[in-house]
Design an enzyme around this catalytic site. Structure first.
Site, PDB file in Angstrom:
ATOM      1  N   CYS A  71      -3.600  -0.395  -2.763  1.00  0.00           N
ATOM      2  CA  CYS A  71      -4.616  -0.302  -1.723  1.00  0.00           C
ATOM      3  C   CYS A  71      -5.914  -0.868  -2.274  1.00  0.00           C
ATOM      4  O   CYS A  71      -6.472  -0.324  -3.235  1.00  0.00           O
ATOM      5  CB  CYS A  71      -4.818   1.140  -1.261  1.00  0.00           C
ATOM      6  SG  CYS A  71      -6.155   1.303  -0.046  1.00  0.00           S
ATOM      7  N   HIS A 162       2.683  -7.744   4.294  1.00  0.00           N
ATOM      8  CA  HIS A 162       1.766  -7.917   5.421  1.00  0.00           C
ATOM      9  C   HIS A 162       2.288  -8.979   6.381  1.00  0.00           C
ATOM     10  O   HIS A 162       2.837  -9.998   5.965  1.00  0.00           O
ATOM     11  CB  HIS A 162       0.378  -8.322   4.939  1.00  0.00           C
ATOM     12  CG  HIS A 162      -0.320  -7.251   4.170  1.00  0.00           C
ATOM     13  ND1 HIS A 162      -1.075  -6.288   4.768  1.00  0.00           N
ATOM     14  CD2 HIS A 162      -0.329  -6.982   2.839  1.00  0.00           C
ATOM     15  CE1 HIS A 162      -1.551  -5.461   3.846  1.00  0.00           C
ATOM     16  NE2 HIS A 162      -1.106  -5.864   2.662  1.00  0.00           N
ATOM     17  N   GLU A 212      -1.446   0.090   9.582  1.00  0.00           N
ATOM     18  CA  GLU A 212      -0.847   0.266   8.259  1.00  0.00           C
ATOM     19  C   GLU A 212       0.418   1.107   8.352  1.00  0.00           C
ATOM     20  O   GLU A 212       0.427   2.151   9.015  1.00  0.00           O
ATOM     21  CB  GLU A 212      -1.839   0.935   7.313  1.00  0.00           C
ATOM     22  CG  GLU A 212      -3.033   0.066   6.941  1.00  0.00           C
ATOM     23  CD  GLU A 212      -3.752   0.579   5.713  1.00  0.00           C
ATOM     24  OE1 GLU A 212      -3.104   0.678   4.653  1.00  0.00           O
ATOM     25  OE2 GLU A 212      -4.955   0.871   5.806  1.00  0.00           O
ATOM     26  N   CYS A 221      -8.468  -2.279   5.556  1.00  0.00           N
ATOM     27  CA  CYS A 221      -7.333  -2.398   4.630  1.00  0.00           C
ATOM     28  C   CYS A 221      -7.643  -3.544   3.682  1.00  0.00           C
ATOM     29  O   CYS A 221      -7.754  -4.693   4.109  1.00  0.00           O
ATOM     30  CB  CYS A 221      -6.034  -2.658   5.388  1.00  0.00           C
ATOM     31  SG  CYS A 221      -4.607  -2.921   4.299  1.00  0.00           S
ATOM     32  N   GLY A 224      -4.784  -5.927   3.219  1.00  0.00           N
ATOM     33  CA  GLY A 224      -4.637  -6.607   4.501  1.00  0.00           C
ATOM     34  C   GLY A 224      -5.695  -7.670   4.713  1.00  0.00           C
ATOM     35  O   GLY A 224      -5.419  -8.742   5.271  1.00  0.00           O
TER      36      GLY A 224
END
Length: 282
Positions: A71, A162, A212, A221, A224
């Protein structure tokens, strides 16, 4: 259990220093503390641990208890946590994750960490490694049918998978609660997927909303945002330095292309410290 709530661009997690605390069942603890009505309220749980191969280790659990590889917003907050708690005096640190070791550079204001730049590593575009089921080695602006509608997706892994969807329609008007789960659990994604819905504002600016896996829509994110920048660059929509506008704030992403690493710069904020009694069944 003592904890600290922190957020990066609105992506909030509960942080526990496992050099001092024990978390015997992080799956259930994450589900409990993440609950915004009966727990503390967060997108998940972050455990800060000792590492044999880096300065620290970060273990990440989503709000549903599933473990994530990485993350980007959380790792910036880990850097702020360990520096401001005197666990390190280094302004360049390494943090081990399930997506490998990440290298971070801290920016200070009045002795506090205000922003963190993260070397996120090179993006993976190989479909089988992301993973995404495809007939081609890479999926760049390839079609995917979701609930009867055809979208064009670019698939990228930043240590976690992703699916980036570039849209003409305003992403602020999307009903993510309806379409997010359909993407997350689509049969083409063996490990589920994080999905970014993106508008191109100009050659250096993108607007993004994210669904997510395991947490639903979040305010930001980090991985992301990196995947989104990579997808926009690959599709010729932007230059190599991009500002991503998210609900919770902005992230700055830079990627030179090819095997070059992606760099992400953004804020890290401490919300509050606290202590909570965990249910006996945990």
């Amino acid at each position: 259990m003592k904890f600290t709530k922190m957020q990066g661009a609105g992506n909030d997690y509960i942080y526990v220093n496992c050099l001092q605390e024990q978390v015997p069942n992080p799956v259930e603890v994450s589900k409990f503390v993440s609950d915004r009505h009966f727990g503390i309220g967060a997108d998940g749980l972050i455990l800060i641990k000792h590492s044999e191969c880096a300065d620290f280790e970060m273990a990440m659990y989503n709000a549903d208890g599933s473990q994530g590889e990485m993350c980007g917003n959380a790792i910036r907050c880990v850097a702020k946590y360990v520096y401001e708690r005197g666990m390190t005096d280094k302004k360049q640190i390494s943090i081990d994750t399930l997506a490998g070791i990440k290298y971070l550079e801290l920016s200070l204001e009045d002795g506090k960490v205000s922003r963190v730049k993260v070397n996120m590593g090179a993006p993976c575009l190989t479909a089988s490694e992301i993973p995404v089921k495809a007939d081609t080695e890479q999926v760049i602006s390839g079609p995917i049918e979701v609930e009867g509608k055809i979208y064009e997706m670019t698939a990228v892994s930043m240590g976690n998978p992703h699916c980036v969807i570039l849209l003409e329609e305003d992403v602020r008007e999307l009903n993510l609660e309806a379409i997010g789960p359909a993407f997350e659990n689509h049969s083409r994604f063996p490990k589920r997927i994080n999905t970014e819905f993106v508008n191109v504002i100009d050659k250096s600016t993108l607007r993004m909303r994210v669904w997510e896996r395991g947490s639903g829509e979040t305010l930001a994110c980090g991985t992301g945002a990196c995947a989104t920048a990579v997808a926009a660059i690959l599709n010729g929509k932007t230059g190599n330095e991009v500002t991503i506008q998210l609900i919770g704030g902005e992230l700055e992403i830079a990627w030179a292309g090819g095997e070059a690493p992606v760099y992400m710069t953004g804020p890290a904020v401490t919300v509050f410290d606290g202590e909570i009694e965990l249910p006996k069944e945990i």
